[in-house]
Design a protein around this motif. Sequence first.
Motif, short mmCIF file in Angstrom:
data_model
loop_
_atom_site.label_atom_id
_atom_site.label_comp_id
_atom_site.label_asym_id
_atom_site.label_seq_id
_atom_site.Cartn_x
_atom_site.Cartn_y
_atom_site.Cartn_z
N PHE A 1 -5.55 -33.85 -67.29
CA PHE A 1 -4.51 -33.07 -66.62
C PHE A 1 -4.93 -31.61 -66.47
CE2 PHE A 1 -0.79 -36.05 -67.83
CZ PHE A 1 -1.03 -36.79 -66.69
N LYS A 2 -5.49 -31.04 -67.54
CA LYS A 2 -5.92 -29.64 -67.48
C LYS A 2 -7.01 -29.44 -66.44
CE LYS A 2 -4.76 -28.51 -72.30
NZ LYS A 2 -5.30 -28.11 -73.62
N GLU A 3 -7.95 -30.38 -66.41
CA GLU A 3 -9.03 -30.27 -65.43
C GLU A 3 -8.49 -30.35 -64.01
OE1 GLU A 3 -11.70 -33.38 -66.43
OE2 GLU A 3 -12.50 -32.38 -68.23
N GLN A 4 -7.53 -31.25 -63.78
CA GLN A 4 -6.93 -31.36 -62.45
C GLN A 4 -6.16 -30.10 -62.08
OE1 GLN A 4 -4.62 -34.97 -62.49
NE2 GLN A 4 -6.41 -36.29 -62.24
N ILE A 5 -5.44 -29.52 -63.06
CA ILE A 5 -4.69 -28.29 -62.80
C ILE A 5 -5.65 -27.16 -62.43
CG2 ILE A 5 -3.27 -26.51 -63.88
CD1 ILE A 5 -1.91 -28.75 -65.48
N GLU A 6 -6.75 -27.05 -63.16
CA GLU A 6 -7.73 -26.01 -62.85
C GLU A 6 -8.31 -26.20 -61.45
OE1 GLU A 6 -8.47 -23.35 -64.53
OE2 GLU A 6 -7.04 -23.87 -66.12
N GLN A 7 -8.58 -27.45 -61.09
CA GLN A 7 -9.09 -27.72 -59.75
C GLN A 7 -8.07 -27.32 -58.67
OE1 GLN A 7 -10.18 -31.85 -59.70
NE2 GLN A 7 -11.95 -31.58 -61.05
N LEU A 8 -6.78 -27.62 -58.93
CA LEU A 8 -5.74 -27.25 -57.98
C LEU A 8 -5.60 -25.74 -57.86
CD1 LEU A 8 -3.00 -29.90 -58.85
CD2 LEU A 8 -4.47 -29.85 -56.84
N LYS A 9 -5.76 -25.03 -58.98
CA LYS A 9 -5.69 -23.57 -58.94
C LYS A 9 -6.84 -23.00 -58.10
CE LYS A 9 -3.26 -22.75 -63.32
NZ LYS A 9 -3.34 -22.16 -64.68
N GLU A 10 -8.02 -23.56 -58.28
CA GLU A 10 -9.15 -23.10 -57.50
C GLU A 10 -8.92 -23.35 -56.01
OE1 GLU A 10 -11.72 -21.41 -58.47
OE2 GLU A 10 -11.04 -21.40 -60.57
N LYS A 11 -8.35 -24.52 -55.68
CA LYS A 11 -8.04 -24.81 -54.28
C LYS A 11 -6.99 -23.83 -53.75
CE LYS A 11 -9.12 -29.75 -54.37
NZ LYS A 11 -8.58 -31.13 -54.20
N GLU A 12 -6.00 -23.50 -54.61
CA GLU A 12 -4.97 -22.56 -54.19
C GLU A 12 -5.58 -21.19 -53.89
OE1 GLU A 12 -0.76 -20.66 -55.85
OE2 GLU A 12 -2.04 -21.84 -57.17
N LYS A 13 -6.48 -20.72 -54.75
CA LYS A 13 -7.14 -19.44 -54.50
C LYS A 13 -7.90 -19.46 -53.18
CE LYS A 13 -7.72 -18.19 -59.38
NZ LYS A 13 -8.71 -17.93 -60.47
N ALA A 14 -8.61 -20.54 -52.95
CA ALA A 14 -9.37 -20.65 -51.70
C ALA A 14 -8.45 -20.62 -50.48
CB ALA A 14 -10.21 -21.92 -51.72
N LEU A 15 -7.31 -21.32 -50.58
CA LEU A 15 -6.36 -21.35 -49.46
C LEU A 15 -5.72 -19.98 -49.25
CD1 LEU A 15 -4.61 -24.79 -50.09
CD2 LEU A 15 -6.23 -24.23 -48.29
N VAL A 16 -5.41 -19.27 -50.34
CA VAL A 16 -4.83 -17.93 -50.21
C VAL A 16 -5.81 -16.99 -49.52
CG1 VAL A 16 -4.07 -15.92 -51.52
CG2 VAL A 16 -3.24 -18.18 -52.16
N ALA A 17 -7.08 -17.05 -49.94
CA ALA A 17 -8.09 -16.21 -49.31
C ALA A 17 -8.25 -16.55 -47.83
CB ALA A 17 -9.42 -16.38 -50.04
N GLU A 18 -8.26 -17.83 -47.52
CA GLU A 18 -8.38 -18.24 -46.12
C GLU A 18 -7.16 -17.79 -45.32
OE1 GLU A 18 -9.13 -22.35 -43.53
OE2 GLU A 18 -8.94 -22.41 -45.72
N ASN A 19 -5.97 -17.87 -45.93
CA ASN A 19 -4.75 -17.44 -45.25
C ASN A 19 -4.78 -15.94 -44.98
OD1 ASN A 19 -2.13 -17.69 -44.19
ND2 ASN A 19 -1.24 -17.07 -46.14
N ALA A 20 -5.31 -15.15 -45.94
CA ALA A 20 -5.42 -13.71 -45.75
C ALA A 20 -6.34 -13.38 -44.59
CB ALA A 20 -5.91 -13.06 -47.04
N ILE A 21 -7.46 -14.10 -44.50
CA ILE A 21 -8.39 -13.87 -43.39
C ILE A 21 -7.74 -14.19 -42.05
CG2 ILE A 21 -10.57 -14.65 -42.36
CD1 ILE A 21 -11.59 -15.15 -45.21
N LEU A 22 -7.02 -15.31 -41.99
CA LEU A 22 -6.34 -15.69 -40.75
C LEU A 22 -5.25 -14.69 -40.39
CD1 LEU A 22 -6.06 -19.56 -41.25
CD2 LEU A 22 -7.63 -18.33 -39.77
N SER A 23 -4.53 -14.18 -41.41
CA SER A 23 -3.48 -13.19 -41.15
C SER A 23 -4.07 -11.91 -40.57
CB SER A 23 -2.73 -12.89 -42.45
OG SER A 23 -2.07 -14.04 -42.94
N ASN A 24 -5.21 -11.48 -41.11
CA ASN A 24 -5.86 -10.29 -40.57
C ASN A 24 -6.29 -10.51 -39.12
OD1 ASN A 24 -5.61 -8.92 -42.99
ND2 ASN A 24 -7.57 -9.65 -43.78
N LYS A 25 -6.82 -11.67 -38.83
CA LYS A 25 -7.22 -11.96 -37.45
C LYS A 25 -6.01 -11.94 -36.52
CE LYS A 25 -11.36 -14.66 -38.50
NZ LYS A 25 -12.02 -15.99 -38.38
N CYS A 26 -4.90 -12.55 -36.97
CA CYS A 26 -3.68 -12.57 -36.15
C CYS A 26 -3.16 -11.15 -35.93
CB CYS A 26 -2.61 -13.43 -36.81
SG CYS A 26 -2.99 -15.19 -36.83
#
Length: 229
Positions: A146-171
Motif C-alpha cells: 500500500f505504501k509503495e502504491q501511495i508513493e507511486q500515486l504521489k509521484e504521478k500527481e507531481k508529474a501531472l501538476v507540473a504538466e498542468n502548470a506548463i499547459l496553463s502557462n501556454k494557455c
Amino acid sequence: MVRGKTQMRRIENATSRQVTFSKRRNGLLKKAFELSVLCDAEVALIIFSPRGKLYEFASSSMQETIERYRKHTKDTPAAAKSAEENVQNLKQEAAILMKKIDILEEAKRKFLGEGIGSYSLEDLQQIEQQLEKSVITVRARKSQVFKEQIEQLKEKEKALVAENAILSNKCGMVRNLATSKTNNKDKDHQRRENHQAHQHYAESSSPSSDVETELFIGLPETRTRQQIN
C-alpha cells in the motif's frame, strides 16, 4: 506428540500424483544435465510417465550410451551388484523425499483446517499461533505494498501538476497574444473614428456660400432700403 514413521507409498490423488511427477521429473533431468556438465560424465536418463510418455536426456548419444552400458555389464559382472546398490540408495533417497512430501502435505491440511478432529489442544494452539504469525507477515507485506502504491500515486500527481502548470502557462500566453491583437484592433478603429470626426468637424466649420459678406456703412434703415433696391 510423537508420530510414527511414514513409509513411502503411492500418491492416491491423481492430480497430486501428476504434479509430483512433473516436479520430480524436471528436477531429475536438471540433475542429470548438471552432472554431465560439472563432472564431464556421460549421462543417459530414460523416464516413462504413467501414461507411457517418454522423457529422456543424454549428454552425448543415447544409443551409444546404452551400447556402452550393455558392453560394460557383460564384461564386468560385478557391475550388476554395484548397480543394485545404487538402486537401493536411490530408493532410500526417494523414501526420504516422499516423507518430506507427506510432512508438507500434512502441514498444508493443518493450515486448511482439514483432518484436525483428532488433534489435541496443544496441537491446535500451535497451529493457531503459526497462522497468526502468517497473518502478521501477510499484513505487514500488504501495508508495504500500500505504501509503495501511495508513493507511486504521489509521484504521478507531481508529474501531472507540473504538466498542468506548463499547459496553463501556454494557455496564458495564447490569451495574452489574443488580447494584445484585440487591443491593437480597437486602437486602430478608434484612431480611424477620431480622424473621421476631425474631418467632419473641419468641413462643418468652413464658411458657407450663402453667408453675406458685403459691408454697409450707415444707419440700419438706410441699409434696409439699399437691400430692397
